[in-house]
Scaffold this motif. Structure first.
Motif, PDB file in Angstrom:
ATOM      1  N   ALA A  78      35.093  48.134  33.993  1.00  0.00           N
ATOM      2  CA  ALA A  78      34.942  48.316  35.443  1.00  0.00           C
ATOM      3  C   ALA A  78      33.963  49.442  35.743  1.00  0.00           C
ATOM      4  O   ALA A  78      33.110  49.328  36.631  1.00  0.00           O
ATOM      5  CB  ALA A  78      36.299  48.609  36.070  1.00  0.00           C
TER       6      ALA A  78
ATOM      7  N   PRO B 218      34.265  44.069  39.451  1.00  0.00           N
ATOM      8  CA  PRO B 218      35.536  44.158  40.167  1.00  0.00           C
ATOM      9  C   PRO B 218      35.314  43.991  41.667  1.00  0.00           C
ATOM     10  O   PRO B 218      34.299  44.437  42.215  1.00  0.00           O
ATOM     11  CB  PRO B 218      36.043  45.568  39.849  1.00  0.00           C
ATOM     12  CG  PRO B 218      35.260  46.020  38.665  1.00  0.00           C
ATOM     13  CD  PRO B 218      33.958  45.306  38.723  1.00  0.00           C
TER      14      PRO B 218
ATOM     15  N   TRP C  28      40.760  44.526  34.411  1.00  0.00           N
ATOM     16  CA  TRP C  28      40.091  45.735  34.906  1.00  0.00           C
ATOM     17  C   TRP C  28      41.060  46.909  34.951  1.00  0.00           C
ATOM     18  O   TRP C  28      40.674  48.007  35.327  1.00  0.00           O
ATOM     19  CB  TRP C  28      39.546  45.522  36.326  1.00  0.00           C
ATOM     20  CG  TRP C  28      38.615  44.380  36.528  1.00  0.00           C
ATOM     21  CD1 TRP C  28      38.809  43.292  37.331  1.00  0.00           C
ATOM     22  CD2 TRP C  28      37.308  44.219  35.958  1.00  0.00           C
ATOM     23  NE1 TRP C  28      37.723  42.470  37.289  1.00  0.00           N
ATOM     24  CE2 TRP C  28      36.775  43.005  36.455  1.00  0.00           C
ATOM     25  CE3 TRP C  28      36.537  44.970  35.079  1.00  0.00           C
ATOM     26  CZ2 TRP C  28      35.510  42.541  36.103  1.00  0.00           C
ATOM     27  CZ3 TRP C  28      35.277  44.503  34.719  1.00  0.00           C
ATOM     28  CH2 TRP C  28      34.775  43.308  35.233  1.00  0.00           C
TER      29      TRP C  28
ATOM     30  N   ARG D  20      39.854  39.463  35.924  1.00  0.00           N
ATOM     31  CA  ARG D  20      38.498  39.703  35.435  1.00  0.00           C
ATOM     32  C   ARG D  20      37.831  38.382  35.048  1.00  0.00           C
ATOM     33  O   ARG D  20      38.418  37.550  34.356  1.00  0.00           O
ATOM     34  CB  ARG D  20      38.555  40.645  34.232  1.00  0.00           C
ATOM     35  CG  ARG D  20      37.216  40.969  33.611  1.00  0.00           C
ATOM     36  CD  ARG D  20      37.420  41.993  32.503  1.00  0.00           C
ATOM     37  NE  ARG D  20      36.222  42.224  31.723  1.00  0.00           N
ATOM     38  CZ  ARG D  20      36.152  43.059  30.694  1.00  0.00           C
ATOM     39  NH1 ARG D  20      37.245  43.741  30.341  1.00  0.00           N
ATOM     40  NH2 ARG D  20      35.038  43.222  30.027  1.00  0.00           N
TER      41      ARG D  20
END
Length: 710
Positions: free
Chosen positions: A602, A625, A549, A619
């Motif tokens: 994200a 997230p 992310w 991830r």
């Protein structure tokens, strides 16, 4: 204004003229088995209140006002709930009931940074139809205006009371950030609403149309409704803050009719996530704009909402710098506002030329950093780069004395050949040395080279001295900051007093890639050589730092790694954005594309509105997230950083004083075809299209600029 420096490091930067931020997880005291703080030799202190979490809050922001509630739209006085203005909670509770029932929440969402819409449903009493006949819509604006609309889609008239219960504590956001809840104040009937009076401020809520009954003791406004089938009924509520006369004048927001200090671009790309990310990020940044009370035409961004809703010089400068492709007005306003706050007259314990700033928490493995140092060095860079983008020469000349004072502060700031904390007097630095951090050396090196360019261009002495100074720092850094290891080596995150390298692997190293805009659109020389840069690029995209992310602030291999640590493992958006731009400019485009994909992924989970940070958890397919409960949402540097990450791929690098603009896009074209219109170079529209094979075509530009492609 003097620098703001607390006695101990704080994990978040203080803001000038605004409440202190909420505590971060790393700032919490040590605790015993029950979670209560413990101390040797004395009874345990009472537990600290839990700071309110904001990751689930619907937050509307329009400086200097904001509003916060849960997704159901009810303001319940819990945590951060309420309408705020100038750091004071104007209304803490605004709970709606229709026929004695709370509407069933259906949807609560932001429609812009400043506005939100909440929709609920109510079944008519005795109605046999299982479908709700009534809907209740609440349209909320951060400025304190809320419109409630009741619609009847049923087959019979709706006759029932609407009650809105109100209350407030007029609490300062600093207390609320610390988890304190002041008691509610008694209400008084006033005209078409209620009024609450405190020692310094008063709050008024008025309604249009006027309520049929006002119950001051209970704080309730009541309307007896009769809504026919197919009809609707609305009421507008307005919350206002009144302050005692004679107090200091707080900064205001961007006034009605005042344009945004940047162009509104249009982004078209094969990757649709990019356009949404840019538009939502600029919308968020617009909600953070303050007008300087000393010169209301100068706008600057607050650090973030809700906890740092004021001027933090380093954050404001970063946001202004990262949005320079959209024009120089935000940079000019921010630079002028900060030049007025620069320390001028020498005095005991003060450093001439310094900008305000506090110590910032450095995480579990690194010493704190001084944001006054960061802001002072960044001032020179933002002025130089704004000049390259087209800030008029007269405005640059007006700000040049402040940049020269900042350079003088830098010249006197060396300890053992490196820059540490410029906010400390020279004799104190020598007597009590602190660690020299790698990113501070990068910022100082860049400021010296930018300062030399400004001095040369405006006929001031000392330019060559600064180039020599930067070359000396470059040599010392390459000799003493490099750590050899089995992977080929890496830069040290810092040098402890005495010269021992600090081996932490942290995202602060991305600043070594940020060499700054030079003449002819080029890059300044880096503190790292080509091979060292390659090794750093490989390290950044390795799983220990890249969460999928974005970049973790501390390596996942560290025994002190904490995915929710503000500087101990969380993902901070703007540092990932700096890495994307720096890697692309240094020729490491595949690595830049890898990190960009993480940010875009994200943003897709977060509707294009990236917060200040989120957890550095790895991830996982299908999972969004993990939010950070204390992150500012929005934050100026993350919003501006998201824009910068997309724009950097076009590789537009102007030198307006030299009459040139270089366009060098990422040849890997990680977004596919990319078209950017509405940029500003030399104050004129600039549009560029990058093909799927990384070839750029400038479609609109000032006739006074020579276009160069490399």
């Amino acid at each position: 204004m003097t620098a703001i420096r607390p006695l101990q490091a704080t994990p978040a930067e203080s803001v000038v003229g605004a409440p202190r931020p909420a505590g971060r997880p790393e700032q919490m005291p040590a605790s015993g088995p029950t979670g209560a703080p413990v101390a040797q030799g004395r009874p345990a202190a009472p537990p600290r209140p839990q700071p309110p979490a904001v990751h689930h809050v619907v937050l509307c922001v329009n400086a200097p006002a904001m509003a916060a509630s849960g997704p159901d739209g009810q303001l319940r006085g819990h945590g951060l709930h309420g309408f705020y203005r100038n750091g004071v909670r104007v209304v803490a509770r605004m709970e709606l009931r229709l026929g004695g029932m709370e509407p069933l929440p259906l949807q609560g969402t932001q429609t812009s940074a400043a506005q939100a819409r909440f929709l609920g449903a109510v079944r008519l009493p005795g109605d046999l139809d299982p479908d709700p006949a009534l809907t209740v819509e609440r349209l909320r604006h951060a400025d304190g205006v809320e419109t409630v609309t009741v619609r009847n889609t049923g087959a019979r008239p709706a006759r029932l009371p609407l009650e809105i219960a109100l209350g407030t504590d007029l609490g300062p956001v600093a207390e609320i950030a610390a988890g304190h809840r002041p008691p509610d104040l008694p209400g008084q009937v006033q005209s078409a609403g209620l009024r609450w009076a405190g020692p310094v401020h008063s709050a008024v809520v008025s309604a249009k149309p006027s309520p049929h009954a006002v119950l001051a003791g209970a704080g309730v406004l009541r309307w007896d409704l009769e809504v026919q089938p197919g009809a609707r009924w609305s009421v507008e509520l307005r919350a206002e803050l009144e302050s005692a006369p004679g107090g200091p004048r707080p900064p205001g927001g961007r006034g009605t009719g005042v344009p945004l200090p940047w162009a509104e671009p249009e982004v078209r790309s094969d990757d649709v996530r990019a356009a949404l990310l840019v538009s939502r990020s600029l919308d968020a940044l617009g909600g953070l704009l303050f007008a300087d009370p000393d010169r209301p035409t100068d706008l600057y961004p607050a650090s973030g909402a809700p906890w740092r809703f004021g001027l933090a010089p380093a954050d404001a400068l970063w946001a202004a710098r990262l949005t320079l492709p959209l024009g120089t007005r935000l940079a000019a306003g921010t630079l002028r506002a900060l030049a007025r706050r620069q320390q001028l007259a020498p005095a005991p314990g003060r450093v001439e030329g310094l900008l305000p700033g506090a110590l910032r928490h450095g995480g579990p493995e690194l010493p704190p950093t001084c944001t006054a140092t960061e802001a002072t060095l960044l001032f020179v860079t933002v002025l130089a780069e704004a000049w390259r983008w087209g800030l008029p020469r007269g405005e640059v000349a007006e700000l040049l004395p402040a940049a020269e004072r900042a350079l003088t502060t830098l010249r006197e700031g060396l300890v053992d050949g490196f820059v540490t904390d410029l906010s400390r007097p020279v004799e104190d630095r020598a007597a009590h040395p602190v660690a020299a951090r790698a990113e501070v050396q990068a910022q100082a090196h860049r400021a010296a080279l930018h300062g030399a360019e400004l001095l040369d261009a405006f006929g001031r002495p000392g330019a060559e001295d600064w180039r020599n100074w930067a070359a000396g720092l470059r040599g010392r850094f390459r000799e003493r900051f490099w750590i050899d290891d089995l992977s080929g080596g890496r830069p040290a995150a810092g040098l402890a007093p005495g010269g021992q390298p600090l081996p932490a692997v942290a995202t602060s190293l991305v600043h070594l890639l940020d060499t700054g805009l030079a003449d002819d659109g080029g890059r300044h020389e880096s503190l790292l050589d080509r091979e060292q840069t390659r090794l750093l690029a490989q390290r950044l995209v390795a799983p220990e730092l890249d969460s999928g992310w974005g970049l973790r602030t501390l390596s996942a291999k560290s025994p002190r790694f904490n995915p929710l640590g503000h500087r101990g493992g969380a993902v901070r958006i703007h540092e990932t954005a700096l890495a994307i731009a720096g890697l692309a400019e240094a020729g490491h485009e595949n690595e830049a594309g890898t990190l960009l994909e993480g940010l875009l992924a994200a943003s897709a989970h977060l509707e294009g509105r990236l917060p200040e940070m989120y957890a550095g958890e790895q991830r996982t397919p299908g999972c969004p997230p993990v939010p950070h409960p204390a992150a500012c949402r929005p934050a100026a540097v993350s919003a501006a950083g998201a824009v910068h990450a997309v724009f950097a791929l076009a590789g537009v690098r102007p030198d307006v004083p030299g009459g040139r603009v270089l366009v060098r896009p990422a040849s890997t074209a990680p977004l596919g075809e990319l078209e950017l219109t509405g940029l500003r170079v030399a104050g004129e529209p600039f549009s560029v299209r990058v093909s799927r094979i990384g070839v750029a075509m400038v479609e609109e530009a000032s006739a006074d600029l020579q276009l160069v492609a490399r």
